[in-house]
Design a protein around this motif. Structure first.
Motif, short mmCIF file in Angstrom:
data_model
loop_
_atom_site.label_atom_id
_atom_site.label_comp_id
_atom_site.label_asym_id
_atom_site.label_seq_id
_atom_site.Cartn_x
_atom_site.Cartn_y
_atom_site.Cartn_z
N THR A 122 0.84 -1.19 0.00
CA THR A 122 0.00 0.00 0.00
C THR A 122 0.87 1.24 0.00
O THR A 122 1.93 1.26 0.64
CB THR A 122 -0.91 0.01 1.25
OG1 THR A 122 -1.70 -1.17 1.28
CG2 THR A 122 -1.83 1.23 1.24
N SER A 123 0.43 2.28 -0.72
CA SER A 123 1.13 3.57 -0.73
C SER A 123 0.13 4.70 -0.53
O SER A 123 -0.99 4.64 -1.06
CB SER A 123 1.87 3.79 -2.06
OG SER A 123 2.81 2.78 -2.30
N PHE A 124 0.54 5.72 0.20
CA PHE A 124 -0.23 6.95 0.34
C PHE A 124 0.60 8.08 -0.27
O PHE A 124 1.78 8.23 0.07
CB PHE A 124 -0.51 7.28 1.81
CG PHE A 124 -1.43 6.32 2.49
CD1 PHE A 124 -2.80 6.52 2.48
CD2 PHE A 124 -0.93 5.20 3.13
CE1 PHE A 124 -3.65 5.62 3.10
CE2 PHE A 124 -1.76 4.29 3.76
CZ PHE A 124 -3.13 4.50 3.74
N LEU A 125 0.00 8.87 -1.16
CA LEU A 125 0.71 9.97 -1.81
C LEU A 125 0.02 11.28 -1.44
O LEU A 125 -1.20 11.41 -1.59
CB LEU A 125 0.73 9.80 -3.33
CG LEU A 125 1.63 8.70 -3.89
CD1 LEU A 125 0.94 7.34 -3.80
CD2 LEU A 125 1.97 8.99 -5.35
N ALA A 137 -3.35 18.93 -4.82
CA ALA A 137 -4.43 17.98 -5.07
C ALA A 137 -4.67 17.16 -3.80
O ALA A 137 -3.80 17.07 -2.94
CB ALA A 137 -4.08 17.07 -6.24
N PRO A 138 -5.85 16.54 -3.68
CA PRO A 138 -6.12 15.71 -2.50
C PRO A 138 -5.22 14.48 -2.46
O PRO A 138 -4.74 14.03 -3.50
CB PRO A 138 -7.60 15.29 -2.71
CG PRO A 138 -8.16 16.25 -3.70
CD PRO A 138 -7.02 16.64 -4.58
N PRO A 139 -4.97 13.94 -1.28
CA PRO A 139 -4.14 12.73 -1.18
C PRO A 139 -4.85 11.52 -1.80
O PRO A 139 -6.08 11.49 -1.89
CB PRO A 139 -3.96 12.55 0.33
CG PRO A 139 -5.15 13.23 0.94
CD PRO A 139 -5.46 14.38 0.04
N ILE A 140 -4.05 10.54 -2.21
CA ILE A 140 -4.62 9.31 -2.76
C ILE A 140 -3.93 8.11 -2.12
O ILE A 140 -2.86 8.22 -1.53
CB ILE A 140 -4.50 9.25 -4.31
CG1 ILE A 140 -3.02 9.24 -4.76
CG2 ILE A 140 -5.26 10.38 -4.96
CD1 ILE A 140 -2.48 7.89 -5.07
N MET A 141 -4.57 6.96 -2.27
CA MET A 141 -4.00 5.71 -1.78
C MET A 141 -3.94 4.73 -2.95
O MET A 141 -4.83 4.70 -3.79
CB MET A 141 -4.86 5.14 -0.66
CG MET A 141 -4.47 3.73 -0.22
SD MET A 141 -5.66 3.03 0.93
CE MET A 141 -5.39 1.28 0.64
N TYR A 142 -2.88 3.94 -3.00
CA TYR A 142 -2.73 2.91 -4.03
C TYR A 142 -2.38 1.60 -3.36
O TYR A 142 -1.50 1.54 -2.50
CB TYR A 142 -1.61 3.30 -5.01
CG TYR A 142 -1.30 2.24 -6.04
CD1 TYR A 142 -2.16 2.02 -7.11
CD2 TYR A 142 -0.15 1.47 -5.94
CE1 TYR A 142 -1.88 1.04 -8.06
CE2 TYR A 142 0.14 0.49 -6.88
CZ TYR A 142 -0.73 0.29 -7.94
OH TYR A 142 -0.45 -0.69 -8.87
N THR A 143 -3.11 0.54 -3.72
CA THR A 143 -2.81 -0.78 -3.19
C THR A 143 -2.62 -1.75 -4.35
O THR A 143 -3.28 -1.61 -5.39
CB THR A 143 -3.93 -1.27 -2.24
OG1 THR A 143 -3.57 -2.54 -1.70
CG2 THR A 143 -5.27 -1.38 -2.95
N SER A 170 -2.43 -6.84 -10.27
CA SER A 170 -3.42 -5.76 -10.35
C SER A 170 -3.10 -4.69 -9.33
O SER A 170 -2.38 -4.92 -8.35
CB SER A 170 -4.84 -6.31 -10.11
OG SER A 170 -4.95 -6.83 -8.79
N GLY A 171 -3.66 -3.51 -9.56
CA GLY A 171 -3.51 -2.41 -8.63
C GLY A 171 -4.77 -1.59 -8.60
O GLY A 171 -5.52 -1.55 -9.57
N GLN A 172 -5.03 -0.92 -7.49
CA GLN A 172 -6.23 -0.10 -7.35
C GLN A 172 -5.87 1.25 -6.76
O GLN A 172 -5.17 1.33 -5.75
CB GLN A 172 -7.26 -0.80 -6.46
CG GLN A 172 -8.55 -0.01 -6.29
CD GLN A 172 -9.53 -0.67 -5.34
OE1 GLN A 172 -9.19 -1.64 -4.66
NE2 GLN A 172 -10.74 -0.16 -5.27
#
Length: 291
Positions: free
Chosen positions: A216-219, A224-230, A235-237
């Motif tokens: 998991t990553s938090f940017l 811009a608002p923060p986002i999360m990537y898992t 696959s990735g979301q």
């Protein structure tokens, strides 16, 4: 004004899309700020999209279509731009590649593997071949080069601030020969000493903890608002819903609280690297860590 002349829509799908966006915006008589009114995004963010330097998120594409009255043109084409391949990287990762170049802070969780930008070539090769055992040598080499090209994220002085939580199993699982594993762990220590990243280790002795799943990553961004990537193996979301990102961020805070403090974590990484160098049998570690 000089930057306006640099846009060449023939360079790539993102630059074509961005050039079309700027043309529609200017035809409507709107400034960057005017087009963004009512959204969460900043002027520099939209400018980067117009120059093909960022992919447009779906919520912004829908906002642009509403303001410009473009009959869902940008929403329809947003997915094609997102799929525009970046050599050596998975299609689903393309958005994150753009975003990490503009992030001010990145926080990561590695439940089993060292994060990609910290991986050295032998480690990358082992990971790639486990996921894609039939890949040609050319394709494997391209993936190694693409991943090493992201090393700037930890090594450049202008890189985002990075906070990494690793499960101790990522240190203890020797997926490459001992000498190479020792070098890989020493590299993490070396990078951490440059003070652009802070690693923490979640001990093997931990029981239940947040994020018992894929990486998991938090940017976080200035404009811009923060986002999360898992991400899983294939696959990735990307998650950008503010309330959901906030909920996950609180869970990440609990994960950091459960991990060893940064200085103690670094000593554990150094000690484990030394064990690999000495050919010492890596057994389940003594719960009494270095004081």
């Amino acid at each position: 004004m000089a930057r306006r002349k640099d846009i060449d829509g023939s360079m790539s799908v993102p630059t074509f899309y961005g050039k079309e966006l700027r043309w529609k915006r200017e035809a409507a008589g709107l400034s960057l700020e005017g087009l963004l009114e009512g959204s969460f995004y900043g002027k520099s963010y939209l400018s980067d999209i117009e120059h093909g330097e960022r992919r447009m998120p779906m919520d912004l594409a829908r906002h642009v279509d509403r303001v410009l009255g473009t009959d869902k043109y940008f929403e329809r084409n947003c997915e094609d731009v997102r799929k525009a391949r970046r050599g050596g990287h998975a299609e689903y990762f393309s958005n994150v590649l753009d975003m990490e170049e503009h992030a001010t802070e990145i926080e990561e969780w590695g439940p089993a593997l060292i994060p990609g930008p910290l991986q050295l070539a032998p480690y990358i090769r082992a990971v790639v071949l486990q996921a894609h055992p039939q890949e040609s040598e050319e394709a494997v080499t391209a993936k190694i080069e693409a991943r090493r090209a992201r090393a700037w994220r930890y090594e450049d002085r202008v890189a985002p601030e990075n906070w990494i939580v690793l499960h101790e199993s990522a240190l203890r699982q020797p997926i490459i020969p001992p000498d190479a594993m020792a070098e890989q762990l020493a590299h993490i220590v070396e990078v951490a000493c440059r003070r652009r990243s802070v690693p923490q280790i979640l001990p093997l002795s931990s029981r239940a903890y947040p994020f018992m799943m894929g990486s998991t990553s938090f940017l976080t961004f200035a404009d811009a608002p923060p986002i999360m990537y898992t991400e899983g193996m294939y696959s990735g979301q990307l998650i950008d819903d503010p309330s959901l990102v906030s909920q996950y961020a609180k869970a990440y805070g609990r994960l950091k609280a459960a991990a060893l403090p940064p200085e103690q974590s670094l000593r554990l990484i150094e000690r484990t690297a030394e064990e690999y160098r000495n050919g010492k049998q890596l057994e389940r570690p003594n719960p009494q860590y270095l004081a």
